[in-house]
Enzyme design. Structure first.
Site, mmCIF file in Angstrom:
data_model
loop_
_atom_site.group_PDB
_atom_site.id
_atom_site.type_symbol
_atom_site.label_atom_id
_atom_site.label_comp_id
_atom_site.label_asym_id
_atom_site.label_seq_id
_atom_site.Cartn_x
_atom_site.Cartn_y
_atom_site.Cartn_z
ATOM 1 N N ARG A 206 -14.296 -59.870 -128.012
ATOM 2 C CA ARG A 206 -12.996 -59.632 -128.914
ATOM 3 C C ARG A 206 -12.110 -58.784 -128.156
ATOM 4 O O ARG A 206 -10.952 -58.294 -128.415
ATOM 5 C CB ARG A 206 -13.409 -58.881 -130.101
ATOM 6 C CG ARG A 206 -14.491 -57.789 -130.070
ATOM 7 C CD ARG A 206 -14.596 -57.166 -131.283
ATOM 8 N NE ARG A 206 -15.638 -55.991 -131.379
ATOM 9 C CZ ARG A 206 -16.992 -56.055 -131.176
ATOM 10 N NH1 ARG A 206 -17.664 -57.166 -130.947
ATOM 11 N NH2 ARG A 206 -17.632 -54.725 -131.008
ATOM 12 N N TYR A 207 -12.620 -58.124 -127.032
ATOM 13 C CA TYR A 207 -11.635 -57.021 -126.132
ATOM 14 C C TYR A 207 -11.296 -57.600 -124.804
ATOM 15 O O TYR A 207 -10.444 -56.942 -124.156
ATOM 16 C CB TYR A 207 -12.590 -55.837 -125.672
ATOM 17 C CG TYR A 207 -13.193 -55.152 -127.128
ATOM 18 C CD1 TYR A 207 -12.536 -54.962 -128.241
ATOM 19 C CD2 TYR A 207 -14.639 -54.720 -127.186
ATOM 20 C CE1 TYR A 207 -12.879 -54.160 -129.321
ATOM 21 C CE2 TYR A 207 -14.958 -54.078 -128.210
ATOM 22 C CZ TYR A 207 -14.292 -53.812 -129.296
ATOM 23 O OH TYR A 207 -14.609 -53.162 -130.459
ATOM 24 N N ILE A 208 -11.705 -58.770 -124.480
ATOM 25 C CA ILE A 208 -11.012 -59.436 -123.029
ATOM 26 C C ILE A 208 -10.320 -60.580 -123.377
ATOM 27 O O ILE A 208 -10.538 -61.180 -124.117
ATOM 28 C CB ILE A 208 -12.345 -59.625 -122.299
ATOM 29 C CG1 ILE A 208 -13.405 -60.565 -122.913
ATOM 30 C CG2 ILE A 208 -13.074 -58.236 -121.617
ATOM 31 C CD1 ILE A 208 -14.590 -60.819 -122.104
#
Length: 572
Positions: A206-208
């Site tokens: 969810r962060y990359i």
């Protein structure tokens, strides 16, 4: 009828059940109240049952299991029917062990192999193929979170497994450190892992972010898309049976996988060497004096600073790291490269053992995210005993040599598992499939141009005859206009579509015969101006010139053009 079945399927809503969690309490009760319909009894029928079970489970017969599964082609269709005796609606079904082993168990084992072994044609496993298909379908040129891409892929490719495995697949396709991919099909934007941990230290999905790399469309040309064989899952079109890249991705990015009875470990090779080898084969088939082909492909890993050697007779491949004694120091050694596949954790364990034995007194880790660097201090006694000026001696001391055990196992274009034995054998099998697709693409491009020319010629003639009064449209019934167009031998829409679809799947029929001439009758009559007609004529001339130029080439010339574009991008 087939058409009726297809129509009924479109009207149905398909729901995929995976595990008991998908069922509602009412559905679970309905299932359990009719267990006899879902229960199978195994019946012993003789020696055949014993032989089948021995083949499937005897640990001493892995070779026989490989042969058994190699003879079982994998049908890429998701809708194959079960054997008759497993698909019956009768209660308390009895099946023999032999039937079970050679039907359901063989399918289960092959399904495991399909998930684990790549295709020789596109070098991809099914999950990777689904991701690539979803990215191309979405034209993913803007960044998107890996978690979002996994959701899109799951929705549009009927992916029935957990999204966590899709996350790891997407991350793996984007990783660009040494040993991950020689050409990464997706772009890594964020923490996609490092070589030190084998990519397992990637950030949370969810962060990359990721998107298609610029090379991907050069490797998978858009002109191929209509000619691929697409699968269906519950009536929905999903990914193709396999893509057909411009160069064999299986050799470029390698593959590792463990299935049932079969496993694969294919090293990576230099894209430039592969392209050079392909050019030699293409020019040979074109009758051109080709350069001498690459004698034998040797593994190559982007960014690797060590040495890779291959024994020509045994095909044994060895990778060696780099260790050098620091100048003006008898005891300090710099390790700046590890063998392919060696991780940081294992290197530290080696150094710790050497410290316990007194060979090493201390070491410092100066690694960066992309570079190895271990600063090691030897004891004076160890430095005297060993020739620290010899790289071979240092590699032996720090275990900086490893062998690549090659297993060239992959599915061929017909769905059989094959032991190719060498990179060259993979190249030959891939070459045959890719050359065949170029022949089809060549014919398809000719069909597209011929269909477009026919449409433009009829439009130009239509506007001319309307302008000079040959065709009367005003205050004339539409049906009479259509009859006039038929009498004057204007091409129908279905005639044009038949040309356009000669090499493609699809019906040339229009939905309503009354619409056969809509491409003419719906023309904006501002197009009848002299300026617009000159533009139409220029477009027609351009198409005619392009067709003449294409017809002067051979299908394999298209391949050389694609290789030129890919190499130009790689050099840029």
């Amino acid at each position: 009828s087939t058409e009726g079945a297809a129509l009924n399927r479109k009207l149905l809503r398909v729901k995929y059940y995976k595990g008991l969690g998908t069922s509602t309490p009412a559905e679970a009760r309905e299932y359990c109240e009719d267990l006899s319909r879902h229960r199978y009894y195994f019946a012993y029928t003789g020696q055949g049952d014993e032989d089948a079970l021995d083949l499937a489970f005897n640990k001493e017969r892995p070779g026989d299991r490989r042969d058994w599964l190699a003879q079982t082609p994998w049908s890429a269709s998701h809708e194959d029917a079960l054997p008759a005796d497993l698909g019956s609606d009768a209660s308390d079904i009895q099946i023999s062990y032999e039937t079970f082993v050679h039907s359901e168990l063989s399918r289960f084992s092959m399904a495991d192999n399909v998930r684990s072994l790549p295709s020789v044609v596109d070098g991809l496993k099914p999950s990777q193929r689904k991701v690539l298909y979803a990215c191309l379908k979405r034209n993913l040129t803007s960044e998107i979170k890996v978690a979002q891409l996994a959701g899109y892929c799951s929705e549009h490719t009927a992916y029935h497994h957990g999204e966590a495995s899709l996350h790891s697949t997407i991350i793996g396709m984007a990783q660009d450190f040494c040993g991950a991919n020689n050409i990464n099909l997706l772009v890594p934007d964020g923490g996609f892992g490092t070589r030190h941990a084998g990519g397992k230290d990637a950030g949370a999905p969810r962060y990359i972010y990721t998107k298609l790399s610029q090379e991907t469309r050069l490797l998978f040309p858009k002109g191929d898309d209509p000619l691929l064989e697409y699968l269906t899952d519950d009536g929905m079109q999903v990914e193709p049976r396999f893509f057909v890249p411009v160069i064999p991705i299986l050799l470029i990015n390698g593959a590792v996988g463990i299935g049932t009875g079969w496993s694969t470990e294919i090293p990576m090779y230099n894209p430039r060497d592969v392209i050079k080898s392909l050019r030699s084969r293409i020019e040979r088939d074109l009758g051109v004096d080709a350069e001498m082909p690459v004698s034998r492909l040797v593994p190559w890993y982007r960014g690797f600073k060590g040495e890779i050697t291959m024994d020509e007779e045994t095909s044994k491949i060895m990778t060696q790291g780099v260790a050098t004694r620091r100048q003006r120091s008898a005891t300090i050694v710099d390790i700046t490269e590890l063998p392919i596949g060696r991780l940081h954790e294992r290197m530290v364990a080696t150094l710790e053992k050497l410290m316990e034995s007194g060979v090493v007194t201390s070491y410092k880790i100066r690694n960066t995210s992309t570079e190895w660097h271990y600063e090691v201090k030897l004891s004076k006694g160890a430095a005297k005993k060993r020739n620290t000026d010899s790289e071979e001696s240092l590699r032996s001391l720090f275990r900086l040599t490893s062998n690549i055990v090659c297993k060239f196992h992959a599915f061929d274009a017909d769905g059989h598992i094959r032991d190719y034995g060498s990179a060259e054998a993979i190249m030959e099998d891939y070459y045959r499939v890719r050359a065949d697709l170029y022949a089809r693409r060549y014919r398809d491009q000719i069909s597209q141009l011929e269909g477009q020319i026919l449409r433009l010629e009829n439009k130009d003639r239509f506007l001319k005859e309307v302008s000079d009064g040959t065709l009367k449209l005003y205050n004339v019934e539409l049906e009479d206009v259509r009859k006039t167009l038929i009498a004057r031998d204007y091409a129908r829409e279905s005639d044009i579509r038949a040309i356009l679809l000669r090499e493609r799947d699809g019906s040339a029929d229009v939905s309503d015969p009354a619409n056969e001439y809509d491409y003419l009758l719906r023309t904006n009559f501002l197009s009848a101006t002299a300026q617009k007609r000159r533009g139409l004529q220029r477009e027609l001339d351009d198409c005619s010139k392009e067709l003449a130029m294409l017809q002067s080439l051979e299908p394999l010339n298209l391949w050389l053009n694609d290789l030129d574009a890919l190499e130009e991008h790689m050099q840029g």
